[in-house]
Write an enzyme that holds these catalytic residues in place. Structure first.
Site, PDB file in Angstrom:
ATOM      1  CG  HIS A  35      10.788   1.560  -0.394  1.00  0.00           C
ATOM      2  ND1 HIS A  35      12.082   2.002  -0.547  1.00  0.00           N
ATOM      3  CD2 HIS A  35      10.007   2.667  -0.516  1.00  0.00           C
ATOM      4  CE1 HIS A  35      12.097   3.313  -0.750  1.00  0.00           C
ATOM      5  NE2 HIS A  35      10.847   3.746  -0.725  1.00  0.00           N
TER       6      HIS A  35
ATOM      7  CE  LYS B 186      12.050  14.371  -9.026  1.00  0.00           C
ATOM      8  NZ  LYS B 186      11.207  13.705  -8.019  1.00  0.00           N
TER       9      LYS B 186
ATOM     10  NE  ARG C 245       7.461   8.360   4.567  1.00  0.00           N
ATOM     11  CZ  ARG C 245       8.304   8.923   3.714  1.00  0.00           C
ATOM     12  NH1 ARG C 245       9.554   8.518   3.669  1.00  0.00           N
ATOM     13  NH2 ARG C 245       7.925   9.911   2.935  1.00  0.00           N
TER      14      ARG C 245
ATOM     15  CB  SER D 103      15.246   6.665  -0.460  1.00  0.00           C
ATOM     16  OG  SER D 103      14.505   5.498  -0.634  1.00  0.00           O
TER      17      SER D 103
HETATM   18  O1  PNS Z   1       9.499   7.734  -4.389  1.00  0.00           O
HETATM   19  P1  PNS Z   1       8.891   8.995  -4.924  1.00  0.00           P
HETATM   20  O2  PNS Z   1       9.960   9.932  -5.440  1.00  0.00           O
HETATM   21  O3  PNS Z   1       7.956   9.638  -3.956  1.00  0.00           O
HETATM   22  O4  PNS Z   1       8.019   8.545  -6.206  1.00  0.00           O
HETATM   23  C1  PNS Z   1       7.284   9.482  -6.921  1.00  0.00           C
HETATM   24  C2  PNS Z   1       6.509   8.838  -8.084  1.00  0.00           C
HETATM   25  C3  PNS Z   1       7.482   8.167  -9.062  1.00  0.00           C
HETATM   26  C4  PNS Z   1       5.564   7.792  -7.534  1.00  0.00           C
HETATM   27  C5  PNS Z   1       5.707   9.996  -8.709  1.00  0.00           C
HETATM   28  O5  PNS Z   1       6.566  11.062  -8.956  1.00  0.00           O
HETATM   29  C6  PNS Z   1       5.005   9.600  -9.986  1.00  0.00           C
HETATM   30  O6  PNS Z   1       3.971   8.978  -9.939  1.00  0.00           O
HETATM   31  N1  PNS Z   1       5.618   9.985 -11.127  1.00  0.00           N
HETATM   32  C7  PNS Z   1       5.101   9.705 -12.444  1.00  0.00           C
HETATM   33  C8  PNS Z   1       4.635  10.976 -13.143  1.00  0.00           C
HETATM   34  C9  PNS Z   1       3.163  11.231 -12.867  1.00  0.00           C
HETATM   35  O7  PNS Z   1       2.301  10.418 -13.150  1.00  0.00           O
HETATM   36  N2  PNS Z   1       2.907  12.398 -12.278  1.00  0.00           N
HETATM   37  C10 PNS Z   1       1.582  12.800 -11.884  1.00  0.00           C
HETATM   38  C11 PNS Z   1       1.327  12.396 -10.440  1.00  0.00           C
HETATM   39  S1  PNS Z   1      -0.234  12.941  -9.894  1.00  0.00           S
END
Ligand code: PNS
Length: 166
Positions: free
Chosen positions: A18, A42, A91, A128
């Site tokens: 990150h 979550k 990645r 993670s």
């Molecule tokens: O580290 P992660 O778990 O892959 O992060 C996911 C994250 C927080 C980037 C994603 O779940 C997100 O953007 N959540 C916000 C809700 C949202 O906007 N959802 C629509 C995505 S198209």
């Protein structure tokens, strides 16, 4: 124009992979907001406050990077904060399908571009979830996360073990 990007994620916990993306995004944009997704439904190893605090410490070396939490839609967070772009690390090809779908969904919701930054090969296996799994079984993850994060991880996992099965 002052270009502002968000680098969103759960960061449970922050890894060196990150931080590699944050460092490189900080060179591409005038400002970078590391956006910590605060999804109450979550279950996480670290609370949102703890994740924000650890990220703030890990990112203090970059003057144009700040850390903030967001709940709800990422595009709403962008619109509310004058953010023009979303940075995502890729990645491997396996990340691409889902990331492309999210980028297209996000661009249908708001005029915000997603910029994909390829993860450095050094960290391409890093996630993670894997760090937590390895650390849970006593594996050494000290080369994969900042030292203070490793200490917090070992401490938290020991607390969880002492508390017994959840
Ligand atoms: O580290 P992660 O778990 O892959 O992060 C996911 C994250 C927080 C980037 C994603 O779940 C997100 O953007 N959540 C916000 C809700 C949202 O906007 N959802 C629509 C995505 S198209």
């Amino acid at each position: 124009m002052n270009t502002v990007a968000v680098y969103p994620g759960s960061f449970d916990p922050i890894t060196n992979g990150h931080l590699d993306i944050v460092e490189r995004a900080a060179k591409l944009f005038d400002e970078v907001v590391v956006g910590v997704g605060v999804n109450k439904s979550k279950s996480r190893l670290f609370s949102a406050e703890e994740r924000i605090e650890m990220l703030t410490r890990a990112c203090e070396r970059w003057p144009n990077v700040r850390v903030d939490g967001f709940a709800g839609l990422l595009t709403d967070f962008c619109l509310d904060n004058g953010i023009h772009a979303i940075v995502k690390g890729l990645r491997a090809v396996s990340d691409f399908d889902y990331e492309l779908q999210m980028a297209q969904m996000n661009s249908s919701l708001a005029p915000i571009e997603t910029v994909f930054v390829p993860t450095s090969p050094e960290w391409s296996f890093l996630a993670s979830s894997l760090v937590k799994e390895v650390a849970t079984f006593g594996g050494d993850v000290s080369t994969l996360v900042p030292d203070f994060v490793n200490e917090r991880l070992v401490e938290r996992l020991a607390e969880r073990r002492a508390a017994g099965p959840s």
